[in-house]
Design an enzyme around this catalytic site. Structure first.
Site, short mmCIF file in Angstrom:
data_model
loop_
_atom_site.label_atom_id
_atom_site.label_comp_id
_atom_site.label_asym_id
_atom_site.label_seq_id
_atom_site.Cartn_x
_atom_site.Cartn_y
_atom_site.Cartn_z
N SER A 144 10.94 -5.14 -3.72
CA SER A 144 10.24 -5.74 -2.58
C SER A 144 11.16 -6.80 -1.98
O SER A 144 12.07 -7.30 -2.67
CB SER A 144 8.95 -6.40 -3.08
OG SER A 144 8.38 -7.22 -2.08
N TYR A 157 3.81 -11.33 -9.16
CA TYR A 157 4.47 -10.28 -8.38
C TYR A 157 5.93 -10.63 -8.10
O TYR A 157 6.83 -9.81 -8.31
CB TYR A 157 3.69 -10.09 -7.07
CG TYR A 157 4.12 -8.94 -6.20
CD1 TYR A 157 3.58 -7.67 -6.39
CD2 TYR A 157 5.05 -9.11 -5.17
CE1 TYR A 157 3.94 -6.61 -5.58
CE2 TYR A 157 5.42 -8.05 -4.36
CZ TYR A 157 4.86 -6.81 -4.57
OH TYR A 157 5.23 -5.75 -3.76
P1 NAD Z 1 -0.73 1.27 -3.31
O1 NAD Z 1 -1.79 0.38 -3.87
O2 NAD Z 1 -1.01 2.03 -2.06
O3 NAD Z 1 -0.23 2.31 -4.41
C1 NAD Z 1 0.02 1.90 -5.74
C2 NAD Z 1 0.15 3.11 -6.62
O4 NAD Z 1 0.35 2.67 -7.96
C3 NAD Z 1 -1.12 3.99 -6.62
O5 NAD Z 1 -0.74 5.34 -6.70
C4 NAD Z 1 -1.81 3.54 -7.90
O6 NAD Z 1 -2.69 4.51 -8.43
C5 NAD Z 1 -0.61 3.33 -8.79
N1 NAD Z 1 -0.91 2.54 -9.98
C6 NAD Z 1 -1.53 1.33 -10.07
N2 NAD Z 1 -1.66 0.99 -11.35
C7 NAD Z 1 -1.10 1.98 -12.10
C8 NAD Z 1 -0.94 2.19 -13.50
N3 NAD Z 1 -1.36 1.31 -14.41
N4 NAD Z 1 -0.33 3.33 -13.88
C9 NAD Z 1 0.09 4.26 -12.98
N5 NAD Z 1 -0.03 4.09 -11.65
C10 NAD Z 1 -0.63 2.97 -11.22
O7 NAD Z 1 0.56 0.32 -3.14
P2 NAD Z 1 1.87 0.45 -2.22
O8 NAD Z 1 1.77 -0.56 -1.15
O9 NAD Z 1 2.16 1.86 -1.87
O10 NAD Z 1 2.96 -0.10 -3.24
C11 NAD Z 1 3.85 0.74 -3.95
C12 NAD Z 1 5.02 -0.09 -4.44
O11 NAD Z 1 5.71 -0.65 -3.34
C13 NAD Z 1 4.62 -1.25 -5.34
O12 NAD Z 1 5.54 -1.42 -6.39
C14 NAD Z 1 4.68 -2.43 -4.40
O13 NAD Z 1 4.92 -3.63 -5.06
C15 NAD Z 1 5.87 -2.03 -3.53
N6 NAD Z 1 5.90 -2.71 -2.24
C16 NAD Z 1 4.88 -2.56 -1.34
C17 NAD Z 1 4.98 -3.21 -0.13
C18 NAD Z 1 3.91 -3.10 0.90
O14 NAD Z 1 3.96 -3.83 1.90
N7 NAD Z 1 2.94 -2.22 0.76
C19 NAD Z 1 6.08 -4.01 0.17
C20 NAD Z 1 7.09 -4.11 -0.76
C21 NAD Z 1 7.00 -3.45 -1.98
#
Ligand code: NAD
Length: 262
Positions: A144, A157
């Site tokens: 991130s 985080y």
């Molecule tokens: P999201 O909530 O849409 O998806 C998260 C996924 O992780 C889902 O498929 C969920 O089922 C899975 N998950 C959660 N707990 C779990 C567990 N214990 N075991 C297995 N799977 C599990 O989130 P997102 O926004 O798509 O984020 C995905 C990644 O990207 C994360 O690591 C997040 O930190 C990173 N990220 C997101 C953003 C953003 O703006 N959305 C920005 C930077 C980084």
């Protein structure tokens, strides 16, 4: 561009958001994909079948819980048994909690560190021997912008994501001569369920309306004033799997509209 047909990718946390976008990108490139994550069983099966039908590769699902090292090892072993190898490992599963550090619940701290950071160690540990045996591999950690800079109220985080960036670099050095690269992608804000869910908490913690949070917090640091899209992130991940990226390793690549440049 490397032909990714016949290769196999595990994408953790790919039932939603960025992970699903990445899985869609790999499936579109003909890669076998192992979907992972939580959610409604019927919905997951619909997604799996849709991706599978659209791909020349096979798409399967494994519901391993990223807080459970034994299940993580079984996920990697299951993929290797089914497809012969895990060529591409995308550590994407992640959760968030927004709260002041002195009010941060202990169990949520541990859970965020486990899912967002420790799981990437367990998957890499299990997948690297197979990659070494093939002399090729790609480890892509979805960190991130918060792996590079901090924001208040996201202590667990930010800690986990900085840790992932450090792990990415260390692993890159260890596997450099084995044909394996290890890189982190550091997205800015992507409008996924993870971000949608933190808007009310951020509004509460900062005493703002939800609209103010979107405008003045989420996109405040993103100089393009645009959310990053999952399709853009899939494109970056596919690039990191290409021959052109053979010598890109140990990098934490911001995809953040200029956030961490300022
Ligand atoms: P999201 O909530 O849409 O998806 C998260 C996924 O992780 C889902 O498929 C969920 O089922 C899975 N998950 C959660 N707990 C779990 C567990 N214990 N075991 C297995 N799977 C599990 O989130 P997102 O926004 O798509 O984020 C995905 C990644 O990207 C994360 O690591 C997040 O930190 C990173 N990220 C997101 C953003 C953003 O703006 N959305 C920005 C930077 C980084």
């Amino acid at each position: 561009m490397t032909n990714l047909q016949g290769k196999t990718a595990i994408v953790t946390g790919s039932t939603s958001g960025i992970g699903l976008g990445l899985a869609r990108g790999f499936a579109g490139a003909g890669t076998n994909v192992v979907l992972n994550g939580f959610g409604d069983a019927d919905e997951i099966e619909r997604t799996r079948a849709e991706l599978d039908a659209a791909s020349t590769g096979s798409v399967i699902y494994d519901g391993a819980d990223m807080t459970k090292p034994d299940e993580i090892e079984a996920l990697v072993k299951g993929a290797a048994d089914r497809f012969g190898a895990v060529d591409i490992l995308v550590n994407n599963a992640g959760i968030q909690l927004v709260a002041p550090v002195e009010e941060f619940p202990r169990d949520r701290w541990d859970m965020i560190i486990d899912i967002n950071m420790n799981s990437a160690f367990h998957t890499a540990r299990a997948a690297i021997p197979g990659m070494k045996a093939k002399g090729w591999g790609r480890i892509i950690n979805i960190a991130s912008a918060h792996g590079l800079v901090a924001s208040p109220f996201k202590s667990a985080y930010v800690t986990a994501k900085h840790g992932v960036v450090g792990m990415t670099k260390t692993v890159a050095l260890e596997v450099a001569e084995a044909g394996i690269t290890s890189n982190a992608i550091c997205p800015g804000y992507v409008l996924t369920p993870l971000v949608e869910r933190q808007i009310p908490d951020t509004a509460k913690a900062r005493g703002m309306t939800e609209e103010q949070v979107k405008r003045d917090v989420l996109l405040a640091a993103q100089w393009t004033k645009k959310f990053v899209t999952v399709e853009q992130l899939a494109g970056v991940a596919l690039f990191l799997c290409s021959d052109a990226a053979d010598n890109i390793t140990g990098v934490a690549l911001p995809v953040d509209g200029g956030w961490t440049a300022a």
